[in-house]
Design an enzyme around this catalytic site. Structure first.
Site, PDB file in Angstrom:
ATOM      1  N   GLY A 179     -11.974  11.746 -12.132  1.00  0.00           N
ATOM      2  CA  GLY A 179     -12.755  12.959 -11.914  1.00  0.00           C
ATOM      3  C   GLY A 179     -14.037  13.062 -12.705  1.00  0.00           C
ATOM      4  O   GLY A 179     -14.536  14.159 -12.942  1.00  0.00           O
ATOM      5  N   ASN A 200     -16.966  12.225 -11.689  1.00  0.00           N
ATOM      6  CA  ASN A 200     -17.992  12.765 -10.775  1.00  0.00           C
ATOM      7  C   ASN A 200     -17.767  14.257 -10.541  1.00  0.00           C
ATOM      8  O   ASN A 200     -18.724  15.028 -10.456  1.00  0.00           O
ATOM      9  CB  ASN A 200     -17.973  11.995  -9.447  1.00  0.00           C
ATOM     10  CG  ASN A 200     -18.743  10.682  -9.548  1.00  0.00           C
ATOM     11  OD1 ASN A 200     -19.955  10.673  -9.624  1.00  0.00           O
ATOM     12  ND2 ASN A 200     -18.017   9.593  -9.608  1.00  0.00           N
ATOM     13  N   LEU A 254      -9.996   8.376  -2.533  1.00  0.00           N
ATOM     14  CA  LEU A 254      -9.625   7.050  -2.009  1.00  0.00           C
ATOM     15  C   LEU A 254      -8.874   7.078  -0.682  1.00  0.00           C
ATOM     16  O   LEU A 254      -8.548   6.042  -0.132  1.00  0.00           O
ATOM     17  CB  LEU A 254      -8.792   6.297  -3.060  1.00  0.00           C
ATOM     18  CG  LEU A 254      -9.538   5.991  -4.361  1.00  0.00           C
ATOM     19  CD1 LEU A 254      -8.612   5.319  -5.367  1.00  0.00           C
ATOM     20  CD2 LEU A 254     -10.755   5.109  -4.077  1.00  0.00           C
ATOM     21  N   ASN A 290     -20.286  11.543   0.295  1.00  0.00           N
ATOM     22  CA  ASN A 290     -19.511  10.589  -0.494  1.00  0.00           C
ATOM     23  C   ASN A 290     -20.446   9.881  -1.462  1.00  0.00           C
ATOM     24  O   ASN A 290     -21.606   9.604  -1.126  1.00  0.00           O
ATOM     25  CB  ASN A 290     -18.835   9.550   0.414  1.00  0.00           C
ATOM     26  CG  ASN A 290     -17.971   8.579  -0.381  1.00  0.00           C
ATOM     27  OD1 ASN A 290     -17.179   8.982  -1.209  1.00  0.00           O
ATOM     28  ND2 ASN A 290     -18.170   7.289  -0.150  1.00  0.00           N
ATOM     29  N   HIS A 328     -20.884   6.372  -3.439  1.00  0.00           N
ATOM     30  CA  HIS A 328     -20.356   5.001  -3.453  1.00  0.00           C
ATOM     31  C   HIS A 328     -21.077   4.236  -4.564  1.00  0.00           C
ATOM     32  O   HIS A 328     -22.314   4.317  -4.668  1.00  0.00           O
ATOM     33  CB  HIS A 328     -20.569   4.327  -2.093  1.00  0.00           C
ATOM     34  CG  HIS A 328     -20.014   2.935  -2.060  1.00  0.00           C
ATOM     35  ND1 HIS A 328     -18.659   2.681  -1.963  1.00  0.00           N
ATOM     36  CD2 HIS A 328     -20.627   1.725  -2.174  1.00  0.00           C
ATOM     37  CE1 HIS A 328     -18.466   1.368  -2.013  1.00  0.00           C
ATOM     38  NE2 HIS A 328     -19.648   0.762  -2.134  1.00  0.00           N
ATOM     39  N   ASP A 370     -18.041   4.143   4.456  1.00  0.00           N
ATOM     40  CA  ASP A 370     -19.363   4.002   3.810  1.00  0.00           C
ATOM     41  C   ASP A 370     -20.477   3.809   4.839  1.00  0.00           C
ATOM     42  O   ASP A 370     -21.514   3.229   4.543  1.00  0.00           O
ATOM     43  CB  ASP A 370     -19.363   2.816   2.827  1.00  0.00           C
ATOM     44  CG  ASP A 370     -18.305   3.000   1.751  1.00  0.00           C
ATOM     45  OD1 ASP A 370     -17.704   1.983   1.345  1.00  0.00           O
ATOM     46  OD2 ASP A 370     -18.057   4.147   1.353  1.00  0.00           O
ATOM     47  N   GLU A 414     -24.464   7.708 -10.601  1.00  0.00           N
ATOM     48  CA  GLU A 414     -23.531   8.583  -9.874  1.00  0.00           C
ATOM     49  C   GLU A 414     -23.595  10.026 -10.339  1.00  0.00           C
ATOM     50  O   GLU A 414     -23.712  10.953  -9.513  1.00  0.00           O
ATOM     51  CB  GLU A 414     -22.101   8.076 -10.034  1.00  0.00           C
ATOM     52  CG  GLU A 414     -21.871   6.718  -9.406  1.00  0.00           C
ATOM     53  CD  GLU A 414     -20.456   6.256  -9.563  1.00  0.00           C
ATOM     54  OE1 GLU A 414     -19.547   7.061  -9.346  1.00  0.00           O
ATOM     55  OE2 GLU A 414     -20.252   5.083  -9.883  1.00  0.00           O
TER      56      GLU A 414
HETATM   57  C1  GRF Z   1     -15.716   5.419  -9.512  1.00  0.00           C
HETATM   58  O1  GRF Z   1     -15.682   4.020  -9.353  1.00  0.00           O
HETATM   59  C2  GRF Z   1     -16.802   5.975  -8.662  1.00  0.00           C
HETATM   60  O2  GRF Z   1     -17.869   5.067  -8.593  1.00  0.00           O
HETATM   61  C3  GRF Z   1     -16.185   6.077  -7.327  1.00  0.00           C
HETATM   62  O3  GRF Z   1     -14.835   6.473  -7.606  1.00  0.00           O
HETATM   63  C4  GRF Z   1     -14.457   5.979  -8.905  1.00  0.00           C
HETATM   64  C5  GRF Z   1     -13.816   7.053  -9.761  1.00  0.00           C
HETATM   65  O4  GRF Z   1     -14.696   8.098  -9.910  1.00  0.00           O
HETATM   66  N1  GRF Z   1     -16.897   7.030  -6.511  1.00  0.00           N
HETATM   67  P1  GRF Z   1     -14.247   9.462 -10.679  1.00  0.00           P
HETATM   68  O5  GRF Z   1     -14.334   9.182 -12.163  1.00  0.00           O
HETATM   69  O6  GRF Z   1     -12.819   9.791 -10.274  1.00  0.00           O
HETATM   70  O7  GRF Z   1     -15.257  10.483 -10.244  1.00  0.00           O
END
Ligand code: GRF
Length: 202
Positions: free
Chosen positions: A12, A14, A91, A108, A110, A151, A181
């Site tokens: 989490g 992001n 995911l 999203n 990436h 993607d 990101e």
């Molecule tokens: C990271 O590799 C990010 O680049 C991808 O998901 C993975 C985990 O991200 N989008 P987060 O720390 O759970 O946001």
């Protein structure tokens, strides 16, 4: 007010970048009102709790039929009046019913410069391993709209990040997160909130 749901699966970071950006006023006409995790162990749920944001777990594994999973996701989002869906380290694959319910409204992040190192099987550290294996000198992150192709949706923002000698996938992932990101995703959310607010106004 644009209601935002953030979909998560892991640490989490992001999501945390979005929470911090919201607090800093980066998207004044948007509000994160829901965090939806694909698994109950996602640390992102802790981050949601600390930020006082409602969270829910909708796990793909709980449904035998993908159509039932997609229906549960759409119902979870629509019951909260969600306008904008943000996949932040999410995911699970969202099926056509979810994409159709939120056309051009799912973002999203990436961790590469699409079209490099993306598509089925490219997620998390695997993306950075592939970049290092190929020997690219520049990688980065991409925010794109989500369609049925993994993607594959329209690219909204990208940011380049240097690959350094001696980089491991972990070191590169951290740099891409910090430099790209965590900056791009709040920027993209601000753009979409602006656009959706205007559309609501029309
Ligand atoms: C990271 O590799 C990010 O680049 C991808 O998901 C993975 C985990 O991200 N989008 P987060 O720390 O759970 O946001």
């Amino acid at each position: 007010m644009i209601k935002i749901a953030v979909l998560v699966s892991g640490g989490g970071t992001n999501l945390q970048a979005l929470i911090d950006a919201q607090k800093a006023g980066a998207f004044p006409n948007g509000k994160i009102v829901l965090v939806m995790a694909s698994n109950p162990k996602a640390y992102a749920l802790e981050r949601a709790k600390n930020a006082g944001i409602e969270s829910v777990v909708v796990s793909r594994k709980s449904f035998d039929d993908p159509a039932d999973y997609d229906r549960a996701v759409v119902e979870t989002l629509q019951s909260r009046g969600i306008d904008l869906v943000v996949l932040a380290g999410f995911l699970s694959i969202l099926g056509k019913p979810v994409i159709d319910a939120y056309p051009e409204r799912i973002l999203n992040i990436h961790p590469s410069l699409i079209p490099s190192f993306c598509g089925a099987g490219f997620y998390g550290l695997r993306v950075h391993q592939a970049a290092l294996d190929y020997g690219v000198k520049i990688t980065g992150a991409t925010v794109h709209l989500v369609n049925e192709i993994p993607d594959g949706g329209r690219i909204l923002l990208q940011k380049a990040v240097e690959v350094l000698p001696g980089d491991t996938p972990e070191l590169l992932q951290k740099r891409v997160m910090e430099q790209a990101e965590w900056k791009l995703l709040p920027q993209a959310v601000a753009m979409l909130c602006e656009q959706l607010e205007q559309e609501k106004g029309n």
